[in-house]
Each structure stands twice: as structure tokens, then as C-alpha cells.
Write a protein that holds these residues in place. Structure first.
Motif, mmCIF file in Angstrom:
data_model
loop_
_atom_site.group_PDB
_atom_site.id
_atom_site.type_symbol
_atom_site.label_atom_id
_atom_site.label_comp_id
_atom_site.label_asym_id
_atom_site.label_seq_id
_atom_site.Cartn_x
_atom_site.Cartn_y
_atom_site.Cartn_z
ATOM 1 N N LEU A 1 0.843 -1.119 -0.007
ATOM 2 C CA LEU A 1 0.100 0.084 -0.052
ATOM 3 C C LEU A 1 1.011 1.237 -0.192
ATOM 4 C CD1 LEU A 1 -2.725 1.058 0.149
ATOM 5 C CD2 LEU A 1 -2.804 1.289 2.711
ATOM 6 N N HIS A 2 2.089 1.124 0.713
ATOM 7 C CA HIS A 2 2.984 2.325 0.814
ATOM 8 C C HIS A 2 3.267 2.800 -0.846
ATOM 9 C CE1 HIS A 2 3.999 3.424 5.019
ATOM 10 N NE2 HIS A 2 2.686 2.383 5.376
ATOM 11 N N GLN B 1 1.852 2.682 -3.051
ATOM 12 C CA GLN B 1 0.628 3.239 -4.252
ATOM 13 C C GLN B 1 0.938 4.753 -4.524
ATOM 14 O OE1 GLN B 1 -3.595 2.517 -3.062
ATOM 15 N NE2 GLN B 1 -3.234 4.476 -2.511
ATOM 16 N N TYR C 1 0.351 7.868 -1.868
ATOM 17 C CA TYR C 1 0.132 7.623 -0.300
ATOM 18 C C TYR C 1 0.662 8.380 0.290
ATOM 19 C CZ TYR C 1 0.428 4.855 3.826
ATOM 20 O OH TYR C 1 0.339 4.395 5.034
ATOM 21 N N THR C 2 -0.243 8.984 1.391
ATOM 22 C CA THR C 2 0.258 10.373 2.337
ATOM 23 C C THR C 2 0.035 9.649 3.809
ATOM 24 O OG1 THR C 2 -1.383 11.392 0.620
ATOM 25 C CG2 THR C 2 -0.981 12.497 2.867
ATOM 26 N N SER C 3 1.024 10.114 4.428
ATOM 27 C CA SER C 3 1.299 9.588 5.787
ATOM 28 C C SER C 3 0.378 10.317 6.831
ATOM 29 C CB SER C 3 2.615 9.999 6.174
ATOM 30 O OG SER C 3 2.859 11.238 6.586
ATOM 31 N N GLU D 1 -4.025 5.512 9.096
ATOM 32 C CA GLU D 1 -3.481 5.995 7.899
ATOM 33 C C GLU D 1 -3.535 4.899 6.879
ATOM 34 O OE1 GLU D 1 0.837 7.376 8.272
ATOM 35 O OE2 GLU D 1 1.418 5.949 6.899
ATOM 36 N N ASN E 1 -5.727 5.773 2.969
ATOM 37 C CA ASN E 1 -4.892 5.447 1.883
ATOM 38 C C ASN E 1 -5.480 4.266 1.233
ATOM 39 O OD1 ASN E 1 -2.330 7.148 1.400
ATOM 40 N ND2 ASN E 1 -2.502 6.905 3.462
ATOM 41 N N SER E 2 -6.351 3.539 1.597
ATOM 42 C CA SER E 2 -6.618 2.024 0.955
ATOM 43 C C SER E 2 -8.203 2.308 0.450
ATOM 44 C CB SER E 2 -6.707 0.875 1.870
ATOM 45 O OG SER E 2 -7.290 1.243 3.030
ATOM 46 N N GLY F 1 -7.679 6.290 -1.986
ATOM 47 C CA GLY F 1 -6.632 7.085 -1.265
ATOM 48 C C GLY F 1 -6.766 8.326 -1.356
#
Length: 226
Positions: free
Chosen positions: A48-49, A51, A54-56, A147, A151-152, A161
Motif C-alpha cells: 500500500l505504501h 501506491q 500515498y499520504t502519511s 493512515e 490510503n486504501s 486513497g
């Protein structure tokens, strides 16, 4: 005589219901084990990271995170992955309507579904979802789970996301969202095909999110409800 017959019928129905629950439970556990054999939680998180967009969680406005919790799972920070109160309420409504329209899923369960399972509404998948939710809670912090959720989640228009959705739908990066924009985006994953294409419906949903934030003390400037 009639009383005995009724008791036997009820006993038979109870046995059938118990057997059905056992079968669903076993199948759900098997689905859970199969999902983890395909990829571990750690592998799913890494995937997923990677992708795009992706935003923390540290890059997101607190008001957006609060909006998500208010509308999706207001007991998120206190439950163990499942919310018994929501499950019982959903089960009653589903029995009353003879459907699976209300699932009672927590944010953690939705992450489990997004990362490992299909979106199909069936009891077996719900059981697998619960097992995966427990594993997620044991592996990740609440902040990490939140998180993963934002994002998913699917927002419609081909956006998965918040990092993809906010620029396309609002014209801003997630970190620059206002209160109203944050509430709008928090409401979309509930029914992305509708809210991403019908502005009036999306704004009505936004207003519901704002009311929930106020109800649970998550509106900026309002003390958190106990």
C-alpha cells in the motif's frame, strides 16, 4: 401435544442455526488463513505504501482524521478492532430487513477488507474480516490503522486513497483541506460512486459528517466528548 411439537420445531431450528453459524465460522477462518498465506500484514502495508499518492498520517489535517472517525467509527480509539455495539445494531437491522446492507464494520475491519478481501457482502467474508482486524490491532497502532484506512479507501473517479482523491476532486493536496473539504472527503468512501458524481448528494453527506463531528466533540474548538 402441540406444545411438544412447537418445542421440537424450535429446537430443530436452533440446531440448524447453530450448525450454520459453525460452518460460516470455519469457512471464515479458512478465508482469513488463506488471505495471510497470500501476503502478510507487513507485506500488505508495504504494498500500500508503494501506491501513487500515498499520504502519511502526519501530512493530513487533524480535522480530516477527526471527520473520518466521527462518521465511520466514533469508538475507534477505544475498541479492540470490532465494535460489539455496532455489530449488534447492524445484525438487528439486517435481520429486520433480511439483508446485509448494514455491516457494523469498524475502521480496522474496513482496512482488513481493503487490504485482503473482496467488497462482496457475505457472512464468511465478515468472519475473516474480524480475524484480520484483531491481527491489525495487534500489529499496528491506531494512528497507523487510520493512515492505512484513508490510503486504501476508494473515493470514486478511479481514485484510491486521499492522496489521489483530494487533488482530483478538490484541487488541493490533502494537507491543505479546510474543515468543509475534510468533512466532504470523509463522507465519500461510504458510497463513492454516488458522492463522487453527485455534488448535491456529496454536500448533504458532508453536512452529516459535520453534525457527527459536533455530536462527538470532534469539531475544532469543541472539547472531546467523554
Amino acid at each position: 401435544m402441540i406444545g411438544k411439537m412447537v418445542k421440537r420445531v424450535l429446537l430443530g431450528l436452533a440446531l440448524i442455526a447453530g450448525l450454520a453459524c459453525a460452518v460460516v465460522g470455519v469457512r471464515g477462518y479458512q478465508m482469513y488463513r488463506s488471505a495471510l498465506q497470500e501476503k502478510s500484514i507487513e507485506e500488505a502495508v508495504v504494498e500500500l505504501h508503494a501506491q501513487p499518492g500515498y499520504t502519511s498520517v502526519d501530512e493530513l489535517p487533524q480535522v480530516y482524521l477527526d471527520a473520518v472517525v466521527a462518521i465511520e467509527d466514533h469508538r475507534f480509539y477505544t475498541h479492540c478492532g470490532i465494535d460489539i455495539i455496532s455489530i449488534c445494531r447492524a445484525a438487528w437491522n439486517d435481520l429486520r430487513t433480511m439483508s446485509l446492507e448494514e455491516g457494523g464494520s469498524t475502521i480496522t475491519q474496513q482496512v482488513a477488507k481493503n487490504l485482503f478481501l473482496t467488497q462482496e457482502k457475505e457472512f464468511t467474508r465478515k468472519v475473516a474480516e474480524v480475524f484480520l482486524a484483531f491481527d491489525l490491532e495487534a500489529t499496528c497502532s491506531k494512528r497507523e490503522i487510520l493512515e492505512l484506512y484513508v490510503n486504501s479507501s476508494y473515493f470514486g473517479l478511479g481514485c484510491t486513497g486521499i492522496g489521489q482523491a483530494a487533488p482530483q476532486m478538490l484541487g488541493v493536496v490533502p494537507g491543505d483541506m479546510t474543515l468543509e473539504q475534510a468533512a466532504l472527503m470523509a463522507g465519500i468512501p461510504n458510497e463513492p460512486s454516488l458522492y463522487s458524481s453527485d455534488r448535491q448528494a456529496a454536500e448533504a453527506r458532508r453536512d452529516v459528517v459535520l453534525m457527527q463531528m459536533e455530536k462527538y466533540g470532534l469539531m475544532p474548538g469543541v472539547a472531546t466528548a467523554s
